[in-house]
Design a protein around this motif. Sequence first.
Motif, PDB file in Angstrom:
ATOM      1  N   GLU A  44     -26.417  10.627 -25.650  1.00 49.34           N
ATOM      2  CA  GLU A  44     -25.060  10.546 -26.153  1.00 49.34           C
ATOM      3  C   GLU A  44     -24.521   9.241 -26.863  1.00 49.34           C
ATOM      4  O   GLU A  44     -23.825   9.177 -27.977  1.00 49.34           O
ATOM      5  CB  GLU A  44     -24.359  10.766 -25.027  1.00 49.34           C
ATOM      6  N   GLN A  45     -25.279   8.101 -26.343  1.00 48.81           N
ATOM      7  CA  GLN A  45     -24.808   6.622 -26.933  1.00 48.81           C
ATOM      8  C   GLN A  45     -25.355   6.658 -28.547  1.00 48.81           C
ATOM      9  O   GLN A  45     -24.558   6.211 -29.228  1.00 48.81           O
ATOM     10  CB  GLN A  45     -25.519   5.599 -26.031  1.00 48.81           C
ATOM     11  N   GLN A  47     -26.267   8.990 -30.413  1.00 46.14           N
ATOM     12  CA  GLN A  47     -25.564  10.008 -31.210  1.00 46.14           C
ATOM     13  C   GLN A  47     -24.452   9.439 -31.813  1.00 46.14           C
ATOM     14  O   GLN A  47     -23.886   9.703 -32.792  1.00 46.14           O
ATOM     15  CB  GLN A  47     -25.654  11.577 -30.784  1.00 46.14           C
ATOM     16  N   SER A  48     -23.634   9.105 -30.668  1.00 46.16           N
ATOM     17  CA  SER A  48     -22.264   8.455 -31.118  1.00 46.16           C
ATOM     18  C   SER A  48     -22.319   7.297 -32.172  1.00 46.16           C
ATOM     19  O   SER A  48     -21.240   7.314 -33.021  1.00 46.16           O
ATOM     20  CB  SER A  48     -21.523   8.112 -29.916  1.00 46.16           C
ATOM     21  N   TYR A  49     -23.350   6.493 -31.958  1.00 47.31           N
ATOM     22  CA  TYR A  49     -23.453   5.274 -32.939  1.00 47.31           C
ATOM     23  C   TYR A  49     -23.945   5.757 -34.239  1.00 47.31           C
ATOM     24  O   TYR A  49     -23.274   5.451 -35.175  1.00 47.31           O
ATOM     25  CB  TYR A  49     -24.441   4.118 -32.409  1.00 47.31           C
ATOM     26  N   ASN A  51     -23.405   8.662 -35.414  1.00 51.13           N
ATOM     27  CA  ASN A  51     -22.340   9.382 -36.274  1.00 51.13           C
ATOM     28  C   ASN A  51     -21.178   8.470 -36.419  1.00 51.13           C
ATOM     29  O   ASN A  51     -20.409   8.743 -37.637  1.00 51.13           O
ATOM     30  CB  ASN A  51     -21.474  10.259 -35.034  1.00 51.13           C
ATOM     31  N   LEU A  52     -21.057   7.095 -36.245  1.00 53.28           N
ATOM     32  CA  LEU A  52     -20.241   6.477 -36.602  1.00 53.28           C
ATOM     33  C   LEU A  52     -20.739   5.603 -37.823  1.00 53.28           C
ATOM     34  O   LEU A  52     -19.905   5.539 -38.771  1.00 53.28           O
ATOM     35  CB  LEU A  52     -20.000   5.183 -35.663  1.00 53.28           C
ATOM     36  N   SER A  58     -26.028  12.450 -38.479  1.00 44.90           N
ATOM     37  CA  SER A  58     -25.974  12.601 -36.923  1.00 44.90           C
ATOM     38  C   SER A  58     -26.967  13.804 -36.417  1.00 44.90           C
ATOM     39  O   SER A  58     -27.115  13.543 -35.227  1.00 44.90           O
ATOM     40  CB  SER A  58     -24.410  12.991 -36.340  1.00 44.90           C
TER      41      SER A  58
END
Length: 327
Positions: A44-45, A47-49, A51-52, A58
Amino acid sequence: MAKAKNASAPTLLYEEESRAVGEIRDIFNPDFESIHVNDAQVFEQIQSYVNLIAPDRSEIVKLYSDDLPIFDKFSITRQIKSSFGKTVSFKSGAYIIIESTEALHVIDVNSGNRSKASTDQESNALNVNLLAADEIARQLRLRDMGGIIVIDFIDMAKAEHRQELYQHMKAVMSKDRARHNILPLSKFGLMQITRQRVRPALDIVTAETCPSCGGKGEIQPSLLFTDKLKDKIDYLVNSLKVSSFIMYVHPFVDAYLKKGLISEYWKWRREYGRKFRIRPDQSLAYLDYRVIDKDKNEIDLKEEKDINSASTKKERRSRKHKEEDES
């Protein structure tokens, strides 16, 4: 900055999410095809980065949930064991030998038994040296070797060949993020490189513990190892009431247990239920094993059964010595 205006010391203003996100930040580039993660929280960490910083990429972050260890799935275990030893082989049978001391690293290039060696000694030496330069640049990054590196290439008589090797080494080292300086070959065929020492060189021990004694000096009969595994499964299912689990063993042991139409593995599953599985793990020693329950938690069977039997043997041995001393 906004938090710092209203915060009262001491307080935490900012920190990275994790070491994994920091690594992705440093090495991520458009050439990445996929990022496999075997931990849900880290997934999750990352993927979030991603995606940012790259919303259109992503989908390349994937959660790995297979029973096979992730390092075995992508042959990382094999590469670690083969690439971090003293001898590193590369194409056409050639190899390099890496010796490290406190002050410097020495790398020796050998042609070995090349299957497609040229009849021209000079051309053969140049080809091997160019291939060795590629592998040496890779090993310097992998092992994070710093300080002074001296490379003993195969001798070449022609000055243009020595210059070609020097330019090739500079080209393959250009992608190295650590600061470095490369000197041309000396008249003895030695190349000197200084590389930024960010942290101590990565020293991965590729030697394995003795598969028979586990480093203790006392061996157990290897023929009885399958009986030991069966006892562990019986203890898990009937005593601990754990029916759903995965037992990881050495690939050789896994192949032996599953050999034949009516294999030992088939018999065990028929006797103890079909909820447990046995899977190979290349990182394990020959007579080693580990058990993971359905929640991905490791079950330490040695605390349950092995330690008691070991302590019983120690008590029996000490009692024997005491009786001998008294007599």
